[in-house]
Design a protein around this motif. Structure first.
Motif, PDB file in Angstrom:
ATOM      1  N   VAL A 105      39.030  40.556  43.483  1.00 31.22           N
ATOM      2  CA  VAL A 105      40.308  40.453  43.460  1.00 31.22           C
ATOM      3  C   VAL A 105      40.197  38.996  44.150  1.00 31.22           C
TER       4      VAL A 105
ATOM      5  N   SER B 143      43.520  34.800  47.321  1.00 29.93           N
ATOM      6  CA  SER B 143      44.791  34.496  47.293  1.00 29.93           C
ATOM      7  C   SER B 143      46.079  35.527  46.951  1.00 29.93           C
ATOM      8  N   ILE B 144      45.535  36.435  46.365  1.00 25.05           N
ATOM      9  CA  ILE B 144      46.518  37.535  46.029  1.00 25.05           C
ATOM     10  C   ILE B 144      46.927  38.372  47.507  1.00 25.05           C
ATOM     11  N   ARG B 145      45.855  38.293  48.293  1.00 27.40           N
ATOM     12  CA  ARG B 145      46.210  39.321  49.636  1.00 27.40           C
ATOM     13  C   ARG B 145      46.897  38.292  50.534  1.00 27.40           C
TER      14      ARG B 145
ATOM     15  N   ALA C 215      48.851  35.611  49.446  1.00 25.45           N
ATOM     16  CA  ALA C 215      50.273  35.690  48.911  1.00 25.45           C
ATOM     17  C   ALA C 215      51.121  36.679  49.372  1.00 25.45           C
ATOM     18  N   ALA C 216      50.385  37.918  49.313  1.00 28.15           N
ATOM     19  CA  ALA C 216      51.382  39.046  49.658  1.00 28.15           C
ATOM     20  C   ALA C 216      51.676  39.136  51.086  1.00 28.15           C
TER      21      ALA C 216
ATOM     22  N   HIS D 173      49.364  45.352  45.473  1.00 24.79           N
ATOM     23  CA  HIS D 173      48.951  44.170  44.767  1.00 24.79           C
ATOM     24  C   HIS D 173      47.297  44.173  44.624  1.00 24.79           C
ATOM     25  N   VAL D 174      46.391  44.364  45.494  1.00 26.94           N
ATOM     26  CA  VAL D 174      45.186  44.393  45.306  1.00 26.94           C
ATOM     27  C   VAL D 174      44.603  45.537  44.316  1.00 26.94           C
TER      28      VAL D 174
ATOM     29  N   LEU E 276      45.245  45.129  40.565  1.00 23.78           N
ATOM     30  CA  LEU E 276      44.448  44.427  39.773  1.00 23.78           C
ATOM     31  C   LEU E 276      43.183  44.971  39.655  1.00 23.78           C
TER      32      LEU E 276
ATOM     33  N   ARG F 115      42.910  41.395  33.670  1.00 23.03           N
ATOM     34  CA  ARG F 115      43.614  40.279  34.101  1.00 23.03           C
ATOM     35  C   ARG F 115      42.774  39.324  34.450  1.00 23.03           C
TER      36      ARG F 115
ATOM     37  N   TRP G 233      42.504  35.206  36.189  1.00 21.67           N
ATOM     38  CA  TRP G 233      43.294  34.338  37.143  1.00 21.67           C
ATOM     39  C   TRP G 233      42.896  32.710  36.825  1.00 21.67           C
TER      40      TRP G 233
END
Length: 432
Positions: free
Chosen positions: A312, A315-317, A319-320, A334-335, A338, A430, A432
């Motif tokens: 993952v 940037s996902i972490r 951003a959250a 979130h993580v 995904l 998914r 990215w």
């Protein structure tokens, strides 16, 4: 044109020629590498086709069986309606079979034994069931369809013949003559062997089925999944997302990787020592088998889950967390969603690997003969890999075709589980 210009032109021509030769060699190496890759794939597919072809060739006949349709006179003088189990139905049916084949009375005594060998032990069970369910048929002449013995079934399948000396054959000349006569009379019927899937293990090959082993394997996988998946996924999340990096964490990670390479028989020894000898859990039960397989599957689940979490993007972490989420919310909201395709894929592959294990189950007593279907996780049970081991070591030739059939059933289960893993990955993946 000066001498210097000629010299540079000559050098340039030589360098161009050398470059072309180098390109040709590089392209040739690339073509050879591709050829080696195709050759390796072809060899692998060839060996796989050879293996599957051999299994199918040996086991496809187990899905087909033969029965004999005959008239039986239920002599009231020999049948007790209150206790049909006390009647020798094997002898009763054998005598009437011989009579239909024209065997004289003075020969019936010596021929009765040979005829009983051609009939299955299930004849007595079938006749007892008929009389128990409907005692009014005693004294009547009824038409019944009865199973034949394993050797007779193999003869009709072409697996046994009358070649060679009689003393070294499974069927003597008189038995082969009777089998041919019954077939010529149109009393032999061939049909799909539903008993292979509706019956459990038996000492008689023609009565043996895989139902008990399939249910036992399902119960074991249920116990394994109930323990290995939540514990493994939880441990992986903690190690990857929350555990402080240090020497203790490094030691734990190294040991997890080492445990994934430990031979499965070591887990069987551990299960025997802890779950049976110390905790006194029921031997040869899906509960103990599931616990042992859960220990074996844990490292695989942890490693697969950590790899999915690492995949993952950071940037996902970030951003959250930037939006005000806590560390726990960022991971679980979130993580982890995904990473779930990779987590499910690794978990299903770990379960499929556990389904095919035999060595640890042998050490906890699941090699025992269990004729029934387990009713709970604490009931005595067998498993599909163990059933394959037991049948392959049986002396009767008919068990060998059933061994290959059980392998085919096991392969179908594993193909379904791996197909589910591929589907889940593609369904939830998914980019990215």
């Amino acid at each position: 044109m000066t001498d210097a210009t000629l010299t540079r032109a000559g050098a340039s021509g030589r360098s161009t020629a050398q470059l072309r030769k180098s390109l040709k060699r590089r392209h040739a190496r690339e073509r050879r590498f591709k050829l080696y890759g195709v050759l390796a794939i072809a060899i692998a597919i060839g060996f796989l086709a050879l293996l599957l072809g051999r299994i199918i060739e040996q086991g496809h006949t187990a899905f087909w069986t033969h029965t004999v349709q005959t008239e039986v006179y239920l002599d009231p003088a020999r049948i007790d309606p209150a206790y049909p189990e006390g009647t020798n139905f094997d002898q009763l049916v054998a005598e009437q079979q011989l009579a239909r084949l024209g065997v004289q009375d003075d020969e019936a005594m010596s021929a009765s034994r040979d005829m009983r060998q051609l009939m299955s032990a299930g004849v007595a069970f079938e006749m007892q069931r008929l009389v128990r369910e409907n005692p009014e048929v005693i004294g009547d002449r009824i038409t019944v369809t009865l199973p034949i013995g394993a050797d007779a079934d193999l003869y009709y399948k072409g697996e046994l013949d009358g070649e060679g000396e009689e003393q070294f054959r499974r069927l003597n000349d008189r038995q082969i003559l009777w089998l041919d006569q019954m077939r010529d009379q149109g009393r032999i019927q061939g049909q799909f062997n539903t008993g292979l899937f509706t019956r459990s293990d038996s000492t008689q090959p023609e009565l043996a089925g895989v139902l008990g082993a399939v249910v036992g394997s399902a119960l074991m996988l249920l116990v394994t999944a109930s323990l290995a998946l939540p514990i493994g996924v939880g441990a992986a999340i903690y190690l990857e997302e929350f555990a402080p990096k240090g020497r203790i964490t490094d030691i734990i990670e190294v040991n997890i990787n080492n445990l994934a390479a430990v031979p499965s028989i070591v887990y069987g020894l551990l299960g025997l020592a802890v779950f049976i000898n110390w905790m006194h859990l029921p031997r040869s039960s899906p509960l103990v088998g599931g616990l042992v397989l859960a220990l074996m599957a844990l490292p695989t689940v942890i490693i697969a889950t950590r790899s999915a979490l690492k995949a993952v993007p950071p940037s996902i972490r970030e951003a959250a967390l930037a939006m005000g989420a806590s560390r726990t919310q960022a991971v679980f909201h979130h993580v982890l969603p995904l990473a779930m395709p990779g987590v499910m894929t690794g978990s299903i592959i770990a379960m499929a690997h556990a389904l095919g294990e035999t060595a640890p189950l042998l050490l906890i007593g699941m090699v025992s003969f269990v004729p029934g279907v387990p009713e709970a996780v604490t009931s005595p049970s067998s498993a599909l890999p163990v059933l394959v081991f037991i049948w392959e070591n049986a002396s009767e030739r008919a068990f060998h075709e059933r061994t290959a059939a059980a392998i085919m059933v096991l392969l179908v289960f594993m193909i379904i589980m791996n197909a589910a893993a591929i589907y889940l990955r593609r369904r939830f993946e998914r980019r990215w």
